[in-house]
Every structure is written in structure tokens, then in C-alpha cells.
Design a protein around this motif. Structure first.
Motif: not given
Ligand code: C2E
Ligand code: MG
Ligand code: MG
Ligand code: MG
Length: 284
Positions: A86-105
Motif C-alpha cells: 500500500f505504500i505507493d498509494a499512501l505516500s502519494e496521498t501524503l506527499l500531495r497533502k504535504a505539498a499543498e500545505a507547503a504552498l501556504s508557507w
């Protein structure tokens, strides 16, 4: 009599094994559901400049609070996700969420993201990471990927290719948990890392154990020669921060500066802890 007890023990053991297997299956099923229903969140912990306590970036850390199982540590569910594919699915979601959050820093701040060892064996990882950044709109120069030594060793050729492709796109690579596991100094000769994260085990023993302090000093000297940036992990006390600063360690991370917090709390943290210094600002 002893025979009966023996048989009884066998019954007890098999019941324990059965319970353990049941729990493992429950955990796996719950993890599968959590990934599908997007229930795993990402939190952020500040990485600061030890010279002036300014925040330079954040490490993304996966958080799963299951309604039935309660808080499950990423040290448990990340390896399980790897094992079950499951790691690909999990990691892709987490990276997307993290990158989206980083956009507002503020744009100067980096996002550090943990890559699992299974991902370093999969040749598709570099293009998948870069595709997520492109989709979200996060500059690859703002991303750092944390990997461990064991991960690079397990599938060396594929891992080196993935790292080279990501670095060519501007992504930086950190060697996580340095000094633990199957550490090998030879790894640093390959010049595939930009940064080294000294494991928390050395930092937490630094004040009580002279050996740990000597090891930290040696790592700092070595990294300076190799032009590697250094982060000390797991700083919990002012005395540890002060000592590392005196030893010349550039960056620190730990509960003393901030615990991992969700994206909203991270924005509030930035409001009180971030100061714009323009060109004087250190590049992490
Ligand atoms: P790590 O990458 O070495 O992350 C640092 C861990 O130390 C985190 O634990 C963090 O919460 C904890 N920590 C930070 N400062 C302190 C401190 O001052 N004192 C103490 N006692 N602990 C501190 P966490 O969040 O439980 O994560 C454990 C490990 O799980 C991580 O170790 C990483 O290997 C893995 N992990 C977490 N999130 C992800 C993820 O999104 N993807 C992958 N592949 N692995 C992840
Ligand atoms: Mg890490
Ligand atoms: Mg670490
Ligand atoms: Mg770790």
C-alpha cells in the motif's frame, strides 16, 4: 500431570498466536480502509537554524488516529503498508497533502518528506514524486526527501538512479537517522546526499555521555569537510540546543522547538515564529 500442563500451554500459545493474527488482520484491514477513505493525515515539525532559532522548513510526519484502534504510530503502519503493497498509494496521498500545505508557507521554507525503502526499489518513484509536485505547483527546489542508509543499500542501482533523477530536478536528499542501523561512512563518499540528520539517540545522550558528544563532534567535522549540511534530531532541552550551537551544528529539530502539528496549527506557528529577513535569510 506435566503432560496435561504441556498440552494446556500449547492451547494457550495457539490462542495467543490466533489473537495476534487476528489483530494483524484487523490492523491491515483498518489501514486499507484508512488509505481508501483518506483518513491518514500529515503533520509538520519545524526544523530551525540553531544560530537564531529561525524556522527554515518542516518535516512532514504521517498521523493516523483510527476510531477503533486509536493512535497508530507511523513506525507501525508505514512498514505494514510497505509489506502489504500500500505504500505507493499512501505516500502519494501524503506527499500531495504535504505539498499543498507547503504552498501556504513563505517561499523560503522547505518541506522535508520521508521516503520509505520500498519506494527506493521502485523505478517509478522519481517520476511519481515530480508529477505530484507539478500537479500541486510546488517548486522541486523546496522539497527534501529523507531516506535511510538501509534503504539505499537494499536496491543500490535503482536507488541511485531515483536519487540522481530527483536531484537533477532540484530535489535535495537527506540521510535520516544517521549513526543508527547499518550505517556506513562509505555511503557519504558517493555524494548523493545534501544533508545529514544526526539521530536523536546521540542528542538525547549528549549531556550524560561523553562518547555521544565526541561522536557528534566527529560527524560535524566530517560533514563540514564533505560540504554536507547537518540537522540534529530530537532536541528536547535548551541545554542540548545550546551545546549543539556551540559545537557549530547549523540546524536542529525536536520538541524543544516544536512538536509535529497539523497544517492549521503550523500556519499559526509561522505567524509567531517566522520573521522575514530577505536576503540575509540563511538558505537551509
Ligand atoms: P523520523 O523520520 O526519524 O522522524 C522523526 C521522529 O522523531 C518522529 O516520530 C517525530 O515525531 C519524533 N520526534 C521529533 N522530535 C522529537 C523529540 O524531541 N523527542 C522525541 N522523543 N521524538 C521526537 P514519528 O512521527 O512517530 O515517526 C516515526 C518514524 O515513522 C519516522 O522517523 C519515519 O521513519 C516514519 N514516518 C513518519 N511519517 C512518515 C511518512 O509520511 N512516510 C514514511 N515513509 N515514513 C514516515
Ligand atoms: Mg525523517
Ligand atoms: Mg529521523
Ligand atoms: Mg526513523
Amino acid at each position: 500431570r506435566s503432560k496435561r500442563r504441556g498440552r494446556g500451554q500449547i492451547t494457550v500459545y495457539s490462542r495467543e498466536i490466533a489473537q495476534e493474527m487476528k489483530r494483524a488482520t484487523q490492523l491491515e484491514q483498518a489501514l486499507r480502509n484508512a488509505i481508501i477513505s483518506d483518513a491518514i493525515d500529515v503533520h509538520f515539525q519545524p526544523i530551525v537554524s540553531l544560530a537564531n532559532n529561525m524556522v527554515l522548513g518542516f518535516e512532514a510526519l504521517a498521523r493516523w488516529n483510527d476510531p477503533d484502534l486509536g493512535f497508530v504510530s507511523p513506525a507501525v503502519f508505514v512498514p505494514l503498508a510497505e509489506e502489504r503493497g500500500f505504500i505507493d498509494a499512501l505516500s502519494e496521498t501524503l506527499l500531495r497533502k504535504a505539498a499543498e500545505a507547503a504552498l501556504s508557507w513563505p517561499r523560503e521554507l522547505f518541506l522535508s518528506f520521508n521516503l520509505s525503502s520500498a519506494q527506493l526499489m521502485d523505478p517509478g518513484t522519481s517520476s511519481s514524486v515530480l508529477a505530484i509536485l507539478a500537479r500541486v505547483g510546488l517548486d522541486p527546489h523546496r522539497l527534501e526527501l529523507e531516506i535511510t542508509e538501509t534503504a539505499v543499500m537494499s536496491s543500490a542501482d535503482t536507488a541511485h538512479r531515483i536519487i540522481a533523477d530527483l536531484r537533477a530536478a532540484g530535489v535535495r536528499i537527506s540521510l535520516d537517522d544517521f549513526g543508527t542501523g547499518q550505517s556506513s561512512l562509505g555511503r557519504l563518499r558517493e555524494f548523493i546526499f545534501d544533508k545529514v540528520k544526526i539521530d536523536r539517540a546521540f542528542v538525547s545522550r549528549m549531556n550524560s555521555d561523553r562518547a555521544s558528544e565526541h561522536i557528534i563532534k566527529a560527524v560535524l567535522a566530517m560533514c563540514e569537510g564533505l560540504e554536507l549540511r547537518v540537522v540534529a534530531e530530537g532536541i528536547e532541552e535548551n541545554s542540548e540546543a545550546a551545546k549543539l550551537r556551540a559545537l557549530g551544528c547549523a540546524m536542529g529539530q525536536g520538541y524543544y522547538f516544536g512538536k509535529p502539528a497539523d497544517s492549521a496549527a503550523t500556519l499559526r506557528y509561522l505567524q509567531t515564529h517566522y520573521f522575514e529577513l530577505g536576503s540575509e535569510r540563511e538558505i537551509a
